[in-house]
Design a protein around this motif. Structure first.
Motif, PDB file in Angstrom:
ATOM      1  N   PHE A  16      -5.331  40.438 143.867  1.00 51.79           N
ATOM      2  CA  PHE A  16      -4.281  41.441 143.943  1.00 51.79           C
ATOM      3  C   PHE A  16      -4.734  42.782 143.384  1.00 51.79           C
ATOM      4  N   LEU A  17      -6.061  42.964 143.289  1.00 51.56           N
ATOM      5  CA  LEU A  17      -6.562  44.271 142.849  1.00 51.56           C
ATOM      6  C   LEU A  17      -6.316  45.305 143.948  1.00 51.56           C
ATOM      7  N   PRO A  18      -6.077  46.583 143.666  1.00 48.13           N
ATOM      8  CA  PRO A  18      -6.104  47.188 142.339  1.00 48.13           C
ATOM      9  C   PRO A  18      -4.805  47.066 141.547  1.00 48.13           C
ATOM     10  N   ALA A  19      -3.751  46.437 142.145  1.00 49.24           N
ATOM     11  CA  ALA A  19      -2.462  46.369 141.434  1.00 49.24           C
ATOM     12  C   ALA A  19      -2.618  45.744 140.047  1.00 49.24           C
ATOM     13  N   THR A  20      -3.532  44.770 139.935  1.00 46.87           N
ATOM     14  CA  THR A  20      -3.646  44.008 138.695  1.00 46.87           C
ATOM     15  C   THR A  20      -4.761  44.515 137.774  1.00 46.87           C
ATOM     16  N   LYS A  21      -5.209  45.746 138.030  1.00 46.75           N
ATOM     17  CA  LYS A  21      -6.266  46.289 137.155  1.00 46.75           C
ATOM     18  C   LYS A  21      -5.724  46.477 135.732  1.00 46.75           C
ATOM     19  N   ALA A  22      -4.586  47.115 135.609  1.00 43.21           N
ATOM     20  CA  ALA A  22      -4.022  47.384 134.280  1.00 43.21           C
ATOM     21  C   ALA A  22      -2.707  46.641 134.042  1.00 43.21           C
ATOM     22  N   ILE A  23      -2.189  45.978 135.098  1.00 47.34           N
ATOM     23  CA  ILE A  23      -0.916  45.240 134.950  1.00 47.34           C
ATOM     24  C   ILE A  23      -1.186  43.760 135.184  1.00 47.34           C
ATOM     25  N   PRO A  24      -0.723  42.888 134.314  1.00 53.08           N
ATOM     26  CA  PRO A  24      -0.947  41.461 134.563  1.00 53.08           C
ATOM     27  C   PRO A  24      -0.322  41.034 135.894  1.00 53.08           C
ATOM     28  N   LYS A  25      -1.024  40.164 136.613  1.00 58.58           N
ATOM     29  CA  LYS A  25      -0.480  39.653 137.884  1.00 58.58           C
ATOM     30  C   LYS A  25       0.928  39.094 137.677  1.00 58.58           C
ATOM     31  N   GLU A  26       1.129  38.435 136.544  1.00 61.02           N
ATOM     32  CA  GLU A  26       2.415  37.778 136.276  1.00 61.02           C
ATOM     33  C   GLU A  26       3.538  38.776 136.021  1.00 61.02           C
ATOM     34  N   MET A  27       3.183  40.077 135.869  1.00 60.99           N
ATOM     35  CA  MET A  27       4.215  41.111 135.719  1.00 60.99           C
ATOM     36  C   MET A  27       4.515  41.808 137.048  1.00 60.99           C
ATOM     37  N   LEU A  28       3.884  41.369 138.132  1.00 63.65           N
ATOM     38  CA  LEU A  28       4.241  41.944 139.437  1.00 63.65           C
ATOM     39  C   LEU A  28       5.699  41.619 139.710  1.00 63.65           C
ATOM     40  N   VAL A  29       6.390  42.593 140.269  1.00 66.03           N
ATOM     41  CA  VAL A  29       7.837  42.438 140.457  1.00 66.03           C
ATOM     42  C   VAL A  29       8.145  41.870 141.839  1.00 66.03           C
ATOM     43  N   VAL A  30       9.033  40.907 141.889  1.00 66.47           N
ATOM     44  CA  VAL A  30       9.612  40.466 143.153  1.00 66.47           C
ATOM     45  C   VAL A  30      11.085  40.880 143.111  1.00 66.47           C
ATOM     46  N   VAL A  31      11.454  41.760 143.978  1.00 65.59           N
ATOM     47  CA  VAL A  31      12.776  42.408 144.063  1.00 65.59           C
ATOM     48  C   VAL A  31      13.091  43.196 142.784  1.00 65.59           C
ATOM     49  N   ASP A  32      13.489  42.521 141.710  1.00 64.29           N
ATOM     50  CA  ASP A  32      13.833  43.299 140.506  1.00 64.29           C
ATOM     51  C   ASP A  32      13.402  42.637 139.199  1.00 64.29           C
ATOM     52  N   LYS A  33      12.591  41.585 139.309  1.00 68.36           N
ATOM     53  CA  LYS A  33      12.151  40.890 138.080  1.00 68.36           C
ATOM     54  C   LYS A  33      10.672  40.557 138.183  1.00 68.36           C
ATOM     55  N   PRO A  34       9.945  40.594 137.057  1.00 74.06           N
ATOM     56  CA  PRO A  34       8.545  40.166 137.130  1.00 74.06           C
ATOM     57  C   PRO A  34       8.433  38.652 137.335  1.00 74.06           C
TER      58      PRO A  34
END
Ligand code: UTP
Length: 292
Positions: A16-34
Motif C-alpha cells: 500500500f505504498l506510498p500511503a503507508t510510508k508515514a501512516i500505519p496500514k492499520e490506520m488507513l480509513v474505510v469510510v470514516d474509521k481506521p
C-alpha cells in the motif's frame, strides 16, 4: 472464556505504498474509521477485555487513537459538539486494558504473535489482523467465540478462494466437515495453485491455544523467509493438536490491497443509509467518459 486479543500491527504494509510510508496500514480509513478501530470494536463485541498490540517504530498513531485526547475533548465540550465528543470518547480503551509491545524487526506474523507470549494468562486467546475487515451481522470473532469448544484446538476463520489466489493464503487440507466447522489434516502457507490441497483459505481471525508459542519460538523461517504462523499451526497438527476451520457468515475484504480496500469502502458506504444515495450518483457518473 476468550478474554485477550492480539493485534499484530508491525508489518511494513509495502503493498500500500506510498500511503503507508508515514501512516500505519492499520490506520488507513474505510469510510470514516481506521481499520484498527473496526478490529478493536469486533473484539469488544466478542467480550475481549485485554488488547495486546504488537507494534513497531512509526506506529505511534495507533496508540494515540485509543488514548484520550484532552485538548480535543475540551474544545468539543466547549463548543457543545457533544455527539462528536461521545464518538471520540467511546474509542478509548480503558486504562490498564491495552498493552503495546514492540516487534523490533518485521520477521513475520508468527514472530509478531510470539512477541505476546509473556502477557497471556488464559489457555486460549484471539488474534485479529486488522487489514482483514469483515462485514457481518454478528461480528466474525463473536461468531467464532460462540462456536468454539476446546476440542476445536486452534480455530481459524476460513473462506473459499479462487484456485489462482491460493498462493496468497494459508490453505487447509480438509479431513472432515461438520456444519460450519472443518477439521484440517494439515495446513500450508502460500502454496502454488498446482500444489494446493484445497481452496479453503485462512483469513485474519484466529482463536489460538497458548501452546502455539512453543513452535513459534523455534523461529523457523518459512514461505517468503518469514516466521509463519501457519508453520506453527502445522507443527501442532503433527503433534495431534486439532486445527479447525470456521466458516463464518459475512463478507471479508482484504484491505491490505488497493482493490480490497476499495471494495470495503464501497460495500460499507452502500450499507450506510446516509451515504448510499450519494454513492449511487457517484457510480452513475463513473460511466461518463473522463474529460481531457
Ligand atoms: P501482512 O502479511 O499483510 O504484511 O501482515 P505487511 O507487512 O503488513 O504488508 P505487506 O505484505 O508488506 O503489504 C498481516 C498482519 O500481520 C502484521 C501486519 O501488520 C498485518 O496486520 N505483521 C506482519 C506484523 O505485525 N509483523 C510482521 O513481521 C509481519
Amino acid at each position: 472464556m476468550i478474554k485477550t486479543a492480539v493485534f499484530p500491527v508491525a508489518g511494513l504494509g509495502s503493498r500500500f505504498l506510498p500511503a503507508t510510508k508515514a501512516i500505519p496500514k492499520e490506520m488507513l480509513v474505510v469510510v470514516d474509521k481506521p481499520l484498527i478501530q473496526y478490529a478493536v470494536e469486533e473484539a469488544r463485541a466478542a467480550g475481549i477485555e485485554k488488547f495486546i498490540f504488537i507494534t513497531s517504530q512509526g506506529k505511534e498513531a495507533i496508540e494515540d487513537h485509543f488514548d484520550s485526547h484532552s485538548s480535543l475533548e475540551l474544545t468539543l465540550q466547549a463548543r457543545g459538539k457533544l455527539e462528536d465528543l461521545e464518538k471520540i470518547r467511546s474509542i478509548r480503551i480503558p486504562e490498564g486494558q491495552a498493552l503495546f509491545i514492540r516487534q523490533h524487526e518485521p520477521l513475520g506474523l508468527g514472530h509478531a504473535v510470539w512477541c505476546a507470549r509473556h502477557y497471556i494468562q488464559e489457555e486460549s486467546f484471539a488474534l485479529l489482523l486488522a487489514d482483514d475487515l469483515v462485514q457481518a451481522k454478528v461480528p466474525c470473532l463473536q461468531q467464532m467465540v460462540q462456536a468454539y469448544s476446546p476440542e476445536d484446538g486452534n480455530m481459524v476463520a476460513v473462506i473459499d478462494v479462487n484456485k489462482e489466489e491460493v498462493n496468497r493464503y494459508g490453505i487447509l487440507d480438509v479431513k472432515s466437515k461438520s456444519g460450519s466447522k472443518v477439521r484440517a489434516k494439515s495446513v500450508v502457507e502460500k502454496p502454488s495453485p498446482q500444489n494446493a490441497p484445497s481452496t479453503t483459505a485462512i483469513i485474519g481471525r484466529y482463536i489460538l491455544h497458548t501452546s502455539i508459542f512453543e513452535p513459534l519460538g523455534f523461529k523457523k523461517q518459512g514461505a517468503g523467509g518469514e516466521i509463519q504462523l501457519t508453520d506453527g499451526l502445522q507443527t501442532m497438527v503433527n503433534a495431534n493438536f486439532p486445527l479447525t476451520g470456521f466458516r463464518f457468515d459475512g463478507q471479508r475484504y482484504d484491505c491490505g490491497t488497493k482493490v480490497g480496500w476499495l471494495q470495503a469502502n464501497l460495500a460499507l458506504a452502500a450499507a450506510d443509509q446516509e451515504l448510499r444515495p450519494y454513492l449511487e450518483s457517484v457510480m452513475m457518473n463513473l460511466n461518463r467518459p473522463l474529460s481531457a
